[in-house]
Design an enzyme around this catalytic site. Sequence first.
Site, short mmCIF file in Angstrom:
data_model
loop_
_atom_site.label_atom_id
_atom_site.label_comp_id
_atom_site.label_asym_id
_atom_site.label_seq_id
_atom_site.Cartn_x
_atom_site.Cartn_y
_atom_site.Cartn_z
N ARG A 43 0.81 -1.23 0.00
CA ARG A 43 0.00 0.00 0.00
C ARG A 43 0.85 1.28 0.00
O ARG A 43 0.41 2.32 0.51
CB ARG A 43 -0.97 0.03 1.18
N LYS A 72 2.27 11.47 -10.91
CA LYS A 72 1.42 10.57 -11.70
C LYS A 72 2.21 9.30 -12.00
O LYS A 72 3.31 9.36 -12.55
CB LYS A 72 1.03 11.23 -13.02
N GLU A 86 7.41 18.34 -24.79
CA GLU A 86 6.82 18.71 -23.50
C GLU A 86 7.35 20.05 -23.01
O GLU A 86 6.64 20.79 -22.32
CB GLU A 86 7.07 17.61 -22.44
N LYS A 128 5.69 22.94 -14.49
CA LYS A 128 5.01 21.72 -14.07
C LYS A 128 4.74 21.73 -12.56
O LYS A 128 3.64 21.44 -12.10
CB LYS A 128 5.87 20.50 -14.44
N GLU A 135 -5.53 16.46 -10.08
CA GLU A 135 -6.18 16.74 -11.36
C GLU A 135 -7.70 16.90 -11.23
O GLU A 135 -8.47 16.29 -11.97
CB GLU A 135 -5.84 15.65 -12.39
N ARG A 155 -4.94 21.13 -13.22
CA ARG A 155 -3.88 20.26 -13.73
C ARG A 155 -4.17 19.73 -15.12
O ARG A 155 -3.27 19.37 -15.87
CB ARG A 155 -3.65 19.11 -12.74
N ASN A 180 -2.45 18.56 -20.03
CA ASN A 180 -2.78 17.61 -21.09
C ASN A 180 -2.92 18.28 -22.45
O ASN A 180 -3.39 17.67 -23.40
CB ASN A 180 -4.07 16.86 -20.74
N HIS A 232 -2.42 16.37 -25.55
CA HIS A 232 -2.37 14.95 -25.18
C HIS A 232 -3.63 14.17 -25.54
O HIS A 232 -3.60 12.95 -25.59
CB HIS A 232 -2.11 14.81 -23.68
N HIS A 242 -2.44 11.02 -27.18
CA HIS A 242 -2.64 9.68 -26.63
C HIS A 242 -3.40 8.78 -27.60
O HIS A 242 -3.10 7.59 -27.73
CB HIS A 242 -3.42 9.75 -25.31
N HIS A 268 6.17 9.45 -27.59
CA HIS A 268 5.17 10.25 -26.89
C HIS A 268 5.21 11.71 -27.35
O HIS A 268 4.19 12.31 -27.70
CB HIS A 268 5.41 10.16 -25.38
#
Lengths: 364, 364
Positions: B122, B143, B185, B227, B237, B241, B245, B248, B252, B265
């Site tokens: 955990r 993330k 990026e 960032k 997010e 946030r 993206n 993206h 994606h 990417h």
Amino acid sequence: METLHVQTDTKQYPVLIGNKIITDLSPLIEELKPAVTSVLILSDETVGALYMDKAVESLKGLNQPVHTFVVPGGDGEKSFSNYYNSLTFALEKGLDRNSLIVALGGGMIGDLAGFVAGTYMRGIRFIQLPTTLLAHDSAVGGKTGINHPLGKNMVGVFHQPEAVFYSIDFLDSLPLPEIRSGFAEVIKHALIQDEEFYDYLKGEISDLSDIPPEKLSYILKKGISIKAKVVSQDEKEKGLRAILNFGHTLGHAIESESGYGTISHGDAVAIGMRFALQLSEELGDTNLHYKEISNWLKHFNYPSVPSKLDAERLLGAMKRDKKSTSGRVKMVLLEAIGQPYVKEVEDCTLLNALKKFLMTDKEK
Amino acid sequence: METLHVQTDTKQYPVLIGNKIITDLSPLIEELKPAVTSVLILSDETVGALYMDKAVESLKGLNQPVHTFVVPGGDGEKSFSNYYNSLTFALEKGLDRNSLIVALGGGMIGDLAGFVAGTYMRGIRFIQLPTTLLAHDSAVGGKTGINHPLGKNMVGVFHQPEAVFYSIDFLDSLPLPEIRSGFAEVIKHALIQDEEFYDYLKGEISDLSDIPPEKLSYILKKGISIKAKVVSQDEKEKGLRAILNFGHTLGHAIESESGYGTISHGDAVAIGMRFALQLSEELGDTNLHYKEISNWLKHFNYPSVPSKLDAERLLGAMKRDKKSTSGRVKMVLLEAIGQPYVKEVEDCTLLNALKKFLMTDKEK
């Protein structure tokens, strides 16, 4: 209907205890903000056959898609494959970040569904609908996870539910071994935090097959309150929360070495509590009336240590416990009833204590 | 060595930017409390061959067990099987709650190792040692996650590292396509938050194969600062946030429909940014000099949309994006350079915009 509140660093949420909650889910879920866009109910075969249709019917009031996914029952099925299959199903059905997962079942489903919810798109909301007495413990506090062949609950996250809806009528159909399993956690909550509650249990509960509803409701509320109090002080198990593992260090070892599902969680914890009490007396020079408590537990037919397990093997499994660091085992012990402490115990001390315990406790 | 600080609701941690940090890991890690009981370095084949020995040597100063696990390279390997195998290895080596995972590699390793750390027992601690320019983005912000055949990064958790050690010398050996991927990026950070920085990039960076170290250091610091600022305002997010993206949503979709690893990417994000700029002009009635930015991007050899992909297919993949709710796509658009906003866009609007974009942008 009664409501308890769980307050952690990350969230506050209600635990509703009542009857027939399953017929009235939509109004409760409609209170969530932002509004729920779709629901996935996760359940196991046994519970699903009994209650899935009712849950789906009850959720129609949301006017949103309701999906159902049933995994095979038993704690052994808190597996990676069921985790992966649940995620795949959620993706296929297009669950999004405002969707809700409903865990309909015992602790196995709660842990699995909570881990799915905690990791799907990095975390979506979920609600616990516990159907067992044991789940009074696991449904509260946000521990979620799955088993790994090398250890129980070794993979998971802390992810608090939005709410816990505890419908006492679910317990009507529960077989005696499952009542016994859940009652072990009730006893644990009493032993670690509340001597008065322990005295109540000893005085009032003599037959697990016939606990009157008002007593059941009372012991549930007490158990959940104790759990909620501990969790509110230490959500992420940095310190105090470890006391909830009373009886679990040996208990988990017995479960893991017997093969998951062979012995119930509560039966294993009951053995673990007896061992922890014996060790508490030995290391703490205190009188916990080990014999008396032990006999009381045996009166409910809690089993002895399975005959195939020996002290060396159990110690090995205990060292893999999540509380162990640098391979040293930490045990939760009692100074007195209601007064727990955590102690690192040397391997040789543990091994001798296990041997002594097994001499009297092992299955014939 | 320069230090930036990331402050989120759950943690504060440093990002160190310097040279040859890998030779000096032990003193940095010794600062962690409680003391680290063992270390697992996760890396991929390419990076492992270059730097694993150095990392192990550097960690000897801890006088604790150091284990290494190498997974096959490429973003396609952020898979369930590598996740499971890493967890198994960690259990076999007896990692405990005070152990530390070190992510030595690019974004793939950072995401995978972060997810392993975030779910092992955990959640245990981890440190990012990014080795690519692209990872200036992914290593900061917490993330973590893995891919599912039905969607990129669909399974994961928010789990902040204890620290990020960014050693600029790692970038010396980076092939040009990887520099280009990471630079996308950097451009994104400029476009969404800092027009001045965008002007700097346009004026000062003309050849990605030859960025002088001081300029590289500067653009890294600027990119990480932007960032960190966004993440500090919205760790999970819930709102702001999402602007990270930018580019993206289509990016994606292109990655997922091409098959992970087929297109980098950053190359996919560069296409996505061009589309987002065109759509911003169309829907916002604003002039973002789409043509000029698009030509600037093409000058660095960012590719066009792969010829096998059509608008319908891309829209389908975009609807599975994590920002979509109830199947409606949310796009990050710009009012002006440095001024982003999030807008839900109708399917038919998107489809027409995609068709228009593909007419001019598709691979010949």
